[in-house]
Scaffold this motif. Structure first.
Motif, PDB file in Angstrom:
ATOM      1  N   LEU A 196      62.669  44.279  12.838  1.00 10.23           N
ATOM      2  CA  LEU A 196      63.217  44.641  13.616  1.00 10.23           C
ATOM      3  C   LEU A 196      62.345  45.274  14.304  1.00 10.23           C
ATOM      4  CD1 LEU A 196      66.405  44.849  15.511  1.00 10.23           C
ATOM      5  CD2 LEU A 196      67.027  47.172  14.611  1.00 10.23           C
ATOM      6  N   ALA A 238      61.666  41.527  17.399  1.00  7.73           N
ATOM      7  CA  ALA A 238      62.885  41.888  18.601  1.00  7.73           C
ATOM      8  C   ALA A 238      60.975  42.457  18.419  1.00  7.73           C
ATOM      9  CB  ALA A 238      63.732  43.208  17.350  1.00  7.73           C
ATOM     10  N   GLU A 272      70.715  47.659  17.410  1.00  5.49           N
ATOM     11  CA  GLU A 272      71.234  46.760  17.185  1.00  5.49           C
ATOM     12  C   GLU A 272      73.223  47.603  16.693  1.00  5.49           C
ATOM     13  OE1 GLU A 272      70.242  43.915  14.551  1.00  5.49           O
ATOM     14  OE2 GLU A 272      69.398  45.441  12.874  1.00  5.49           O
ATOM     15  N   ASP A 273      73.763  45.973  17.087  1.00  7.06           N
ATOM     16  CA  ASP A 273      75.296  47.056  16.529  1.00  7.06           C
ATOM     17  C   ASP A 273      75.763  45.600  15.440  1.00  7.06           C
ATOM     18  OD1 ASP A 273      75.719  44.006  17.326  1.00  7.06           O
ATOM     19  OD2 ASP A 273      76.373  44.947  19.127  1.00  7.06           O
ATOM     20  N   GLY A 282      74.883  42.079  15.880  1.00  6.69           N
ATOM     21  CA  GLY A 282      73.321  41.690  15.339  1.00  6.69           C
ATOM     22  C   GLY A 282      72.612  41.535  16.835  1.00  6.69           C
ATOM     23  N   THR A 283      73.347  42.122  17.438  1.00 10.65           N
ATOM     24  CA  THR A 283      73.261  42.672  19.437  1.00 10.65           C
ATOM     25  C   THR A 283      72.210  43.296  19.308  1.00 10.65           C
ATOM     26  OG1 THR A 283      75.340  41.530  20.000  1.00 10.65           O
ATOM     27  CG2 THR A 283      73.896  42.560  21.545  1.00 10.65           C
ATOM     28  N   LEU A 284      70.776  42.468  20.239  1.00  9.68           N
ATOM     29  CA  LEU A 284      70.127  44.025  20.115  1.00  9.68           C
ATOM     30  C   LEU A 284      70.125  44.806  21.559  1.00  9.68           C
ATOM     31  CD1 LEU A 284      66.674  41.968  19.078  1.00  9.68           C
ATOM     32  CD2 LEU A 284      68.001  43.489  17.961  1.00  9.68           C
ATOM     33  N   GLU A 285      70.067  46.305  21.179  1.00 12.02           N
ATOM     34  CA  GLU A 285      70.278  46.987  23.026  1.00 12.02           C
ATOM     35  C   GLU A 285      69.359  47.369  23.499  1.00 12.02           C
ATOM     36  OE1 GLU A 285      73.655  50.245  24.049  1.00 12.02           O
ATOM     37  OE2 GLU A 285      73.218  49.989  22.630  1.00 12.02           O
ATOM     38  N   SER A 315      66.395  35.699  24.252  1.00 14.20           N
ATOM     39  CA  SER A 315      67.892  35.248  23.323  1.00 14.20           C
ATOM     40  C   SER A 315      67.842  34.445  22.844  1.00 14.20           C
ATOM     41  CB  SER A 315      69.037  35.786  24.164  1.00 14.20           C
ATOM     42  OG  SER A 315      70.178  36.309  23.331  1.00 14.20           O
ATOM     43  N   ARG A 349      69.113  36.373  19.210  1.00 14.55           N
ATOM     44  CA  ARG A 349      69.545  37.633  18.992  1.00 14.55           C
ATOM     45  C   ARG A 349      70.396  37.302  20.962  1.00 14.55           C
ATOM     46  NH1 ARG A 349      68.476  41.666  14.947  1.00 14.55           N
ATOM     47  NH2 ARG A 349      67.674  40.737  13.800  1.00 14.55           N
TER      48      ARG A 349
END
Length: 216
Positions: free
Chosen positions: A86, A91, A115-116, A119-122, A145, A150
Protein backbone atom coordinates in the motif's frame (compact mmCIF):
# COMPACT_ATOMS: atom_id res chain seq x y z
CA UNK A 1 18.10 -13.74 -5.75
CA UNK A 2 17.46 -12.68 -2.13
CA UNK A 3 13.98 -12.67 -0.57
CA UNK A 4 13.92 -8.87 -0.64
CA UNK A 5 14.96 -8.75 -4.30
CA UNK A 6 12.27 -11.28 -5.16
CA UNK A 7 9.47 -9.43 -3.34
CA UNK A 8 10.29 -6.20 -5.14
CA UNK A 9 10.92 -7.68 -8.57
CA UNK A 10 8.76 -5.92 -11.22
CA UNK A 11 6.79 -9.09 -12.00
CA UNK A 12 5.97 -9.66 -8.33
CA UNK A 13 4.90 -6.04 -7.84
CA UNK A 14 2.60 -6.12 -10.86
CA UNK A 15 0.92 -9.34 -9.75
CA UNK A 16 0.56 -8.31 -6.11
CA UNK A 17 -0.85 -4.94 -7.17
CA UNK A 18 -3.72 -6.80 -8.84
CA UNK A 19 -4.22 -9.35 -6.06
CA UNK A 20 -4.11 -6.87 -3.17
CA UNK A 21 -6.73 -4.75 -4.90
CA UNK A 22 -9.16 -7.68 -4.54
CA UNK A 23 -7.77 -9.75 -1.65
CA UNK A 24 -10.67 -12.21 -1.52
CA UNK A 25 -10.99 -12.77 -5.25
CA UNK A 26 -9.53 -15.90 -6.87
CA UNK A 27 -7.53 -15.22 -10.03
CA UNK A 28 -6.68 -17.53 -12.92
CA UNK A 29 -3.20 -17.15 -14.37
CA UNK A 30 -4.68 -15.91 -17.66
CA UNK A 31 -6.60 -13.13 -15.89
CA UNK A 32 -3.51 -12.08 -13.95
CA UNK A 33 -1.53 -11.94 -17.18
CA UNK A 34 -4.20 -9.77 -18.78
CA UNK A 35 -4.52 -7.36 -15.84
CA UNK A 36 -0.81 -7.08 -15.15
CA UNK A 37 0.11 -7.00 -18.87
CA UNK A 38 2.81 -9.61 -18.25
CA UNK A 39 3.83 -12.48 -20.46
CA UNK A 40 1.92 -15.67 -19.46
CA UNK A 41 5.22 -17.53 -18.99
CA UNK A 42 6.46 -14.84 -16.57
CA UNK A 43 3.14 -15.02 -14.69
CA UNK A 44 3.33 -18.80 -14.36
CA UNK A 45 6.91 -18.69 -13.12
CA UNK A 46 6.22 -15.86 -10.63
CA UNK A 47 3.08 -17.54 -9.31
CA UNK A 48 5.08 -20.66 -8.48
CA UNK A 49 7.40 -18.58 -6.31
CA UNK A 50 4.53 -16.71 -4.64
CA UNK A 51 2.69 -19.93 -3.85
CA UNK A 52 5.79 -21.75 -2.58
CA UNK A 53 6.65 -18.77 -0.35
CA UNK A 54 3.17 -18.83 1.20
CA UNK A 55 2.04 -15.40 -0.02
CA UNK A 56 -0.55 -16.92 -2.36
CA UNK A 57 -2.42 -20.20 -2.18
CA UNK A 58 -3.97 -22.33 -4.88
CA UNK A 59 -7.70 -22.94 -4.95
CA UNK A 60 -9.08 -26.32 -5.93
CA UNK A 61 -10.66 -25.87 -9.35
CA UNK A 62 -14.20 -26.92 -10.09
CA UNK A 63 -15.04 -29.04 -13.10
CA UNK A 64 -13.99 -27.52 -16.42
CA UNK A 65 -12.34 -24.55 -14.66
CA UNK A 66 -8.73 -23.40 -14.51
CA UNK A 67 -6.61 -23.38 -11.38
CA UNK A 68 -6.88 -20.12 -9.44
CA UNK A 69 -4.83 -18.43 -6.74
CA UNK A 70 -5.75 -16.04 -3.97
CA UNK A 71 -4.00 -14.30 -1.10
CA UNK A 72 -3.17 -16.52 1.85
CA UNK A 73 -4.22 -14.49 4.88
CA UNK A 74 -2.53 -17.01 7.15
CA UNK A 75 0.87 -16.03 5.72
CA UNK A 76 2.92 -14.91 8.72
CA UNK A 77 3.86 -11.57 7.13
CA UNK A 78 0.54 -10.94 5.36
CA UNK A 79 -0.30 -7.69 7.18
CA UNK A 80 3.23 -6.34 6.86
CA UNK A 81 3.44 -7.16 3.17
CA UNK A 82 0.05 -5.61 2.49
CA UNK A 83 1.17 -2.45 4.30
CA UNK A 84 4.39 -2.34 2.28
CA UNK A 85 2.43 -2.78 -0.94
CA UNK A 86 0.00 0.00 0.00
CA UNK A 87 2.82 2.38 0.87
CA UNK A 88 4.79 1.69 -2.27
CA UNK A 89 4.05 0.05 -5.60
CA UNK A 90 0.36 -0.76 -5.07
CA UNK A 91 -0.85 2.75 -4.22
CA UNK A 92 1.54 5.43 -2.99
CA UNK A 93 3.91 5.44 -5.97
CA UNK A 94 1.19 5.58 -8.67
CA UNK A 95 -0.64 8.33 -6.75
CA UNK A 96 2.55 10.33 -6.23
CA UNK A 97 3.50 10.03 -9.88
CA UNK A 98 0.06 11.14 -11.07
CA UNK A 99 -0.11 14.17 -8.78
CA UNK A 100 3.44 15.32 -9.51
CA UNK A 101 3.01 15.02 -13.27
CA UNK A 102 -0.51 16.41 -13.75
CA UNK A 103 -0.97 18.78 -10.80
CA UNK A 104 2.55 19.95 -9.96
CA UNK A 105 1.48 23.61 -10.05
CA UNK A 106 -1.42 23.22 -7.63
CA UNK A 107 -0.83 20.30 -5.24
CA UNK A 108 1.18 21.53 -2.28
CA UNK A 109 0.97 18.38 -0.13
CA UNK A 110 -0.80 15.04 -0.33
CA UNK A 111 -1.46 12.22 2.11
CA UNK A 112 -2.56 8.63 1.65
CA UNK A 113 -4.88 8.23 4.64
CA UNK A 114 -5.39 4.48 4.32
CA UNK A 115 -8.03 2.11 3.02
CA UNK A 116 -11.40 0.94 4.25
CA UNK A 117 -12.66 -2.63 4.57
CA UNK A 118 -13.71 -2.61 0.91
CA UNK A 119 -10.24 -1.60 -0.26
CA UNK A 120 -11.15 1.98 -1.16
CA UNK A 121 -8.14 4.28 -0.81
CA UNK A 122 -8.59 7.67 0.83
CA UNK A 123 -6.45 10.54 -0.41
CA UNK A 124 -6.07 14.03 1.04
CA UNK A 125 -4.81 16.74 -1.31
CA UNK A 126 -3.74 20.17 -0.01
CA UNK A 127 -3.60 22.85 -2.70
CA UNK A 128 -1.53 26.02 -2.81
CA UNK A 129 -2.25 29.30 -4.55
CA UNK A 130 -3.77 27.46 -7.51
CA UNK A 131 -6.71 25.12 -7.05
CA UNK A 132 -6.64 21.86 -9.06
CA UNK A 133 -9.26 21.77 -11.78
CA UNK A 134 -12.07 19.64 -10.36
CA UNK A 135 -12.92 17.92 -13.63
CA UNK A 136 -9.25 17.20 -14.42
CA UNK A 137 -8.67 15.80 -10.92
CA UNK A 138 -11.76 13.59 -11.17
CA UNK A 139 -10.71 12.28 -14.58
CA UNK A 140 -7.12 11.60 -13.49
CA UNK A 141 -8.26 9.77 -10.35
CA UNK A 142 -10.77 7.71 -12.32
CA UNK A 143 -8.09 6.69 -14.82
CA UNK A 144 -5.65 5.79 -12.04
CA UNK A 145 -8.37 3.87 -10.21
CA UNK A 146 -8.74 1.60 -13.24
CA UNK A 147 -4.98 1.14 -13.46
CA UNK A 148 -4.46 0.10 -9.83
CA UNK A 149 -7.87 -1.62 -9.59
CA UNK A 150 -8.86 0.41 -6.54
CA UNK A 151 -11.58 2.94 -5.83
CA UNK A 152 -10.34 6.36 -4.70
CA UNK A 153 -11.97 8.75 -2.27
CA UNK A 154 -10.34 12.16 -2.60
CA UNK A 155 -10.50 15.24 -0.35
CA UNK A 156 -9.12 18.52 -1.74
CA UNK A 157 -8.65 21.30 0.82
CA UNK A 158 -6.79 24.60 1.05
CA UNK A 159 -3.54 25.02 2.92
CA UNK A 160 -5.33 27.33 5.38
CA UNK A 161 -7.94 24.66 6.10
CA UNK A 162 -5.19 22.07 6.52
CA UNK A 163 -3.27 24.24 8.99
CA UNK A 164 -6.40 24.93 11.02
CA UNK A 165 -7.71 21.35 11.29
CA UNK A 166 -9.19 20.84 14.74
CA UNK A 167 -8.32 17.78 16.77
CA UNK A 168 -11.87 16.48 16.49
CA UNK A 169 -11.97 16.90 12.72
CA UNK A 170 -12.25 13.46 11.05
CA UNK A 171 -9.41 14.36 8.69
CA UNK A 172 -7.16 15.26 11.62
CA UNK A 173 -7.73 11.91 13.29
CA UNK A 174 -7.01 10.09 10.03
CA UNK A 175 -3.80 12.08 9.54
CA UNK A 176 -2.71 11.08 13.04
CA UNK A 177 -3.29 7.38 12.39
CA UNK A 178 -0.28 5.11 11.99
CA UNK A 179 -1.36 4.09 8.48
CA UNK A 180 -1.34 7.68 7.15
CA UNK A 181 1.49 8.42 4.74
CA UNK A 182 2.63 11.73 3.27
CA UNK A 183 3.23 11.11 -0.43
CA UNK A 184 3.78 14.73 -1.52
CA UNK A 185 5.75 16.92 0.88
CA UNK A 186 6.33 20.66 0.81
CA UNK A 187 8.78 21.43 -1.97
CA UNK A 188 8.13 18.23 -3.93
CA UNK A 189 6.15 20.16 -6.55
CA UNK A 190 6.16 23.63 -8.10
CA UNK A 191 2.99 24.60 -6.22
CA UNK A 192 3.34 27.82 -4.24
CA UNK A 193 1.75 28.30 -0.81
CA UNK A 194 -0.90 31.02 -0.73
CA UNK A 195 0.32 34.49 0.22
CA UNK A 196 -0.45 35.41 3.81
CA UNK A 197 -3.26 37.92 4.09
CA UNK A 198 -2.86 40.66 6.68
CA UNK A 199 -6.09 41.83 8.27
CA UNK A 200 -7.20 45.45 7.82
CA UNK A 201 -6.54 46.28 11.48
CA UNK A 202 -3.08 44.70 11.39
CA UNK A 203 -2.31 46.52 8.15
CA UNK A 204 -3.38 49.87 9.64
CA UNK A 205 -1.25 49.28 12.76
CA UNK A 206 1.72 48.41 10.59
CA UNK A 207 1.35 51.61 8.58
CA UNK A 208 0.93 53.71 11.74
CA UNK A 209 4.04 52.16 13.24
CA UNK A 210 5.99 53.02 10.11
CA UNK A 211 4.74 56.62 10.07
CA UNK A 212 5.45 57.16 13.77
CA UNK A 213 9.10 56.17 13.47
CA UNK A 214 11.42 59.19 13.90
CA UNK A 215 13.25 60.19 10.80
CA UNK A 216 16.91 59.23 10.86
Amino acid sequence: MSAADFLFAPEVQKLLKVVYAAPDQPFAASELAQRSKLDPADVARTLEHLVSSGILKRQKPKADESDTVTLDRSFVFHDELRSIALKSFAAAEPLRSMLRSKFKDSVLRAFLLGEDKDGTLELLVVHGQSIPDEAAMAAACQKLSKTIHRHLKVHVISNARFNSLAVRDPLASKLAAACALEIIALGDTKAQPPAERIGLLQSAKKKLATLSRPAS
